[in-house]
Write an enzyme that holds these catalytic residues in place. Structure first.
Site, PDB file in Angstrom:
ATOM      1  CB  CYS A  87      -0.938   0.012   1.193  1.00 21.31           C
ATOM      2  SG  CYS A  87      -2.070  -1.387   1.250  1.00 21.31           S
ATOM      3  CG  HIS A 358      -6.824   1.698   0.916  1.00 19.67           C
ATOM      4  ND1 HIS A 358      -5.641   2.237   0.450  1.00 19.67           N
ATOM      5  CD2 HIS A 358      -6.465   0.597   1.666  1.00 19.67           C
ATOM      6  CE1 HIS A 358      -4.628   1.515   0.883  1.00 19.67           C
ATOM      7  NE2 HIS A 358      -5.105   0.515   1.619  1.00 19.67           N
TER       8      HIS A 358
END
Length: 415
Positions: A87, A358
């Site tokens: 991420c 996200h």
């Protein structure tokens, strides 16, 4: 940082489910927006970094994702570097782009993060997340964290959780949250304050995936995911892309210097072996200390922050790691209102990962998009007054009890 580096253009697509757009279309949109914002063209870009995590697992698009996506944006022939760092991929791409400029290899470069995660086969998404940690020791790691302070979990909630599908990362965050609750007295309601605050912030951001306000009680009443986390405390699956144009001080005269934002520090670190109780040794805490040293400022100088709140508890933890409060006091900080717009240190005015969305390979540059907008004083109704310095914390994957990759970025207003 040695050579002064500036961000002169940013662009970001709306985040959310976008079934009508491919990953290359999303990337091209973000690139066009960043180039337009910088008032330059594809011909000015000397090299590019492309952050992406999922297209190999989700679409079998391996190896040359950046070349494919950026060609669709009109960028070809220049060096293109594919970056995969969980991420933290997009913020790592930004860091590597800055290092390229500092090495004197170019004057104007591009960093892009993009992810197309909303696919029909949901099992592919779960499999993607399950690959973002040490798979050889996965069961032992998960068992250790799921058993942390399990006596705190209400029996009825445990029954519901046992029947629900979720990302393994929410089990990890839940274990970390329960340890924090047992060790420091943090409450579920304090964690809910984070989610409620971020859902409010997202109502002010037209690019957010969710744009509905939620009260603390509404957050607590959400579907249980992994106690103490409810669904509104967890980031969704998202599609989206973000991009930034960077330049050296020597090239700054070609841009609008008043809108340029200085990249004061970019620190990337890997997780290390530690026990849960060694909070002061957290990789993000250590990286933040180094970033402040490089930037020549401290946590009290920060006007606004974007942190990696893949769960609401993560924001509690990261506000501690960034030294906005003492270790263990992140829950109290959120409950006090200090991290809300109008508070002492606004955190995630974009809505954060929980509400803005996200798309994992794009998240780091989405944080930069928000902070650049804030430092330019162009954030409209979510503007932090007189914002001068900003910090982003972007974490990726897990290694033991902390992030496998951590990137801390410090930015400063140029005018």
């Amino acid at each position: 940082m040695r050579e002064e580096i500036y961000i002169v253009g940013v662009g970001m697509t709306p985040f959310g489910k976008q079934p009508d757009k491919s990953f290359r279309q999303l990337a091209a949109q973000a690139v066009r927006l960043a180039l337009s914002d910088a008032r330059c063209t594809t011909a000015d870009i000397e090299a590019a970094w492309f952050g992406n995590v999922g297209q190999g697992a989700l679409e079998n698009q391996q190896a040359v994702r950046g070349q494919i996506a950026l060609q669709a944006a009109g960028i070809e022939g220049v060096p293109v570097f594919n970056v995969e760092n969980a991420c933290a991929s997009a913020s790592t791409a930004l860091s590597q782009a800055a290092a390229y400029l500092q090495a004197g290899l170019g004057e104007i470069v591009l960093a892009v993060g993009c992810e197309k995660m909303c696919v029909e086969d949901k099992q592919k998404i779960f499999a993607l997340f399950e690959g973002c940690w040490d798979v050889e020791n996965a069961q032992a790691t998960l068992a250790g964290l799921k058993n942390v302070a399990e006596e705190l979990v209400p029996p009825k909630i445990a029954e519901i959780e046992a029947r629900s599908a979720r990302s393994v990362f929410m089990d990890i965050y839940a274990g970390l949250a329960r340890d924090h609750m047992k060790r420091f007295g943090t409450t579920q309601r304090q964690i809910a304050h984070v989610a409620a605050k971020n859902h409010f912030h997202s109502t002010l951001n037209p690019l957010s995936q969710f744009r509905h306000d939620m009260s603390v009680d509404e957050v607590l009443a959400g579907r249980p995911v992994a106690w103490p986390l409810t669904l509104p405390m967890c980031s969704p699956v998202s599609d989206g892309a973000a991009a930034a144009v960077l330049c050296t001080r020597g090239a700054l005269a070609r841009f609008d210097a008043k809108r340029a934002v200085k990249l004061m520090a970019s620190v990337v670190a890997a997780g290390r072996k530690r026990s849960l109780e060694q909070y002061a040794d957290h990789v993000c805490h250590k990286a933040a200390q180094r970033a402040y040293d490089v930037a020549g400022i401290g946590p009290k100088d920060i006007s606004v922050a974007e942190v990696h709140d893949a769960s609401a508890f993560a924001e509690v933890l990261q506000t501690e790691n960034l030294m906005f409060c003492e270790l263990g006091a992140g829950g109290k900080l959120a409950e006090s209102g200090a991290t809300k717009l109008g508070g002492r240190i606004p955190v995630n005015p974009s809505g954060g990962l929980e509400s803005k969305g996200h798309p994992i390979g794009a998240t780091g540059l989405a944080q930069i998009h928000e902070l650049v907008t804030q430092l330019r004083h162009e954030a409209g109704p979510r503007q932090v007054p007189d914002a001068r310095f900003a910090i982003a914390e972007n974490g990726g994957g897990f290694l033991g009890v902390e992030e496998a990759a951590a990137c801390i970025t410090v930015l400063g207003r140029n005018a």
